[in-house]
Design a protein around this motif. Structure first.
Motif: not given
Length: 425
Positions: A107-110, A415-418, A410-411
């Protein structure tokens, strides 16, 4: 247009994102150099399906999608293939994909996809108005069909995502599909029309036409492969290209698609980018008429009427960046086309294979490099590069100018993968 040349940016990557970034930055007064090992638009931008999809708000990683993977892998005609021996290298990416398929993540990705894709046509209109690219982008709708009753709309969650984003959807039955596209076989039992989506009539020409505009505005295009990036302190200072030529840097934007991960390694950074390889065949004289893009939901490929003929594009293959093509994947598209379009002519055929730059959550990176003052990032569009390109370019220009954007940035952070411990070191 403001054409001051007080600041200079070197953009590595002359696909749709790099070229759109160049045009937006020129409007802000930047001088631009585009660097690519290929001519503009000859990478992944050349061979895509041509869909432009503001209504693309359903991630490929959603609850339930994992259950389909084994069936695809064991079906030689299925939409997914992993080269023998490549699976161990792919596992970190797959773990990230599984994480992204949780409902709250999906849902966040959507929501992020909606923000990134919703203004695609408006952004293209601003860049193409009065140029040779004007008219190549058309809002003519997209049709999704399935041989299964009620399946074209996808899962209940997929329908919820479109509803939340306000995506217009028309539900169709077998009779509606036949009236809309008489060339289709009578096997299709369900369909949906997304009337606000559309297409590009010639993706390669779109990129080259926009690149020509940037050159008329003063951009330089340098063909060469980046072999090294030199730094001094907290700034990059120079690119070293194959053959030994060098480019002095003021600011650097990395928009190199699937090749961006190799460049980031020079800064000691790792990003889980994969070449989610796609294939296409283009039938120059197909003998059938299609009025709009049609996606076969069951087989995972799209048929697109283009200036060059009927393009059939799709399938996903994981084999590594730069691996030799498996042309059997392209031949499958022609076999499926014969089932989809009775009477289609396959005498005049061209084939293509290219590397889609794919990250596990399906979202691109749009960020500035922490610890390096003059490096910026815009890459990793997966299946939606042509849709996201002009909006990503506008966002990249905002990053370089220190401006805020309407995107939820922010999406798209590097660094979101870290945040997955031990997964992407």
């Amino acid at each position: 247009m403001n054409m001051r040349s007080e600041r200079h940016v070197t953009i590595v990557g002359a696909g749709i994102v790099g070229v759109c970034s160049a045009l937006w930055l020129q409007r802000d007064g930047w001088a631009v150099t585009l660097v690519d090992s290929l001519p503009p638009g000859r990478g992944a931008s050349f061979g895509n399906a041509g869909n432009i999809s503001p209504g693309a708000v359903v991630p490929y990683s959603i609850p339930g999608s994992l259950r389909q993977v084994p069936g695809w892998l064991f079906d030689p005609t299925g939409p997914l293939s992993i080269r023998p021996g490549y699976l161990p290298r792919l596992l970190p990416w797959l773990f990230g994909w599984v994480r992204a398929s949780r409902k709250e993540e999906a849902l966040r990705i959507s929501a992020a996809m909606h923000a990134l894709h919703s203004e695609s046509f408006e952004a293209y209109a601003q860049l193409t108005r009065g140029t040779d690219a004007e008219g190549l982008v058309e809002r003519i709708g997209q049709l999704y069909v399935s041989e299964k009753p009620g399946a074209a709309a996808g899962s209940a969650l997929a329908q919820e995502m479109r509803a939340k984003a306000g995506v217009a959807v028309q539900v169709l039955d077998a009779n509606d599909i036949q009236q809309m596209e008489p060339a289709l076989a009578h096997r299709f039992q369900s369909g949906i029309l997304l009337p606000d989506n559309g297409r590009c009539r010639n993706p390669h020409r779109l990129v080259t036409a926009l690149a020509e505009v940037s050159v008329r505005n003063g951009a330089q295009i340098v063909q060469g492969e980046v072999m090294a990036i030199q730094t001094e302190g907290s700034r990059v200072t120079r690119l070293i290209l194959d053959g030994g030529s060098q480019l002095t840097l003021d600011a650097l934007l990395i928009a190199a698609g699937a090749g961006s991960g190799r460049l980031l390694k020079q800064f000691g950074r790792s990003v889980p980018i994969e070449a989610e390889r796609g294939y296409h065949v283009t039938l120059a004289d197909p003998g059938v008429v299609l009025h709009r893009p049609v996606t076969h939901r069951d087989w995972g490929f799209a048929a697109q009427p283009m200036d060059m003929g009927l393009r059939l594009a799709g399938t996903v293959e994981f084999a590594g960046i730069g691996a030799a093509p498996n042309w059997r994947r392209a031949d499958l598209l022609m076999e499926q086309a014969k089932r989809m379009f009775p009477g289609v002519q396959t005498d005049q055929v061209s084939r293509w294979c290219g590397d889609r730059p794919s990250l596990p959550d399906g979202l691109p990176v749009l960020d500035r490099m922490s610890g390096v003052a003059n490096v910026f990032l815009a890459f990793g569009n997966s299946h939606f590069g042509l849709t996201a390109g002009p909006v990503m370019g506008r966002a990249a220009a905002a990053l370089l100018n220190g401006r805020a954007t309407r995107l939820p940035m922010q999406h798209f952070r590097l660094d979101r993968f870290g945040r997955v411990p031990g997964l992407f070191a």
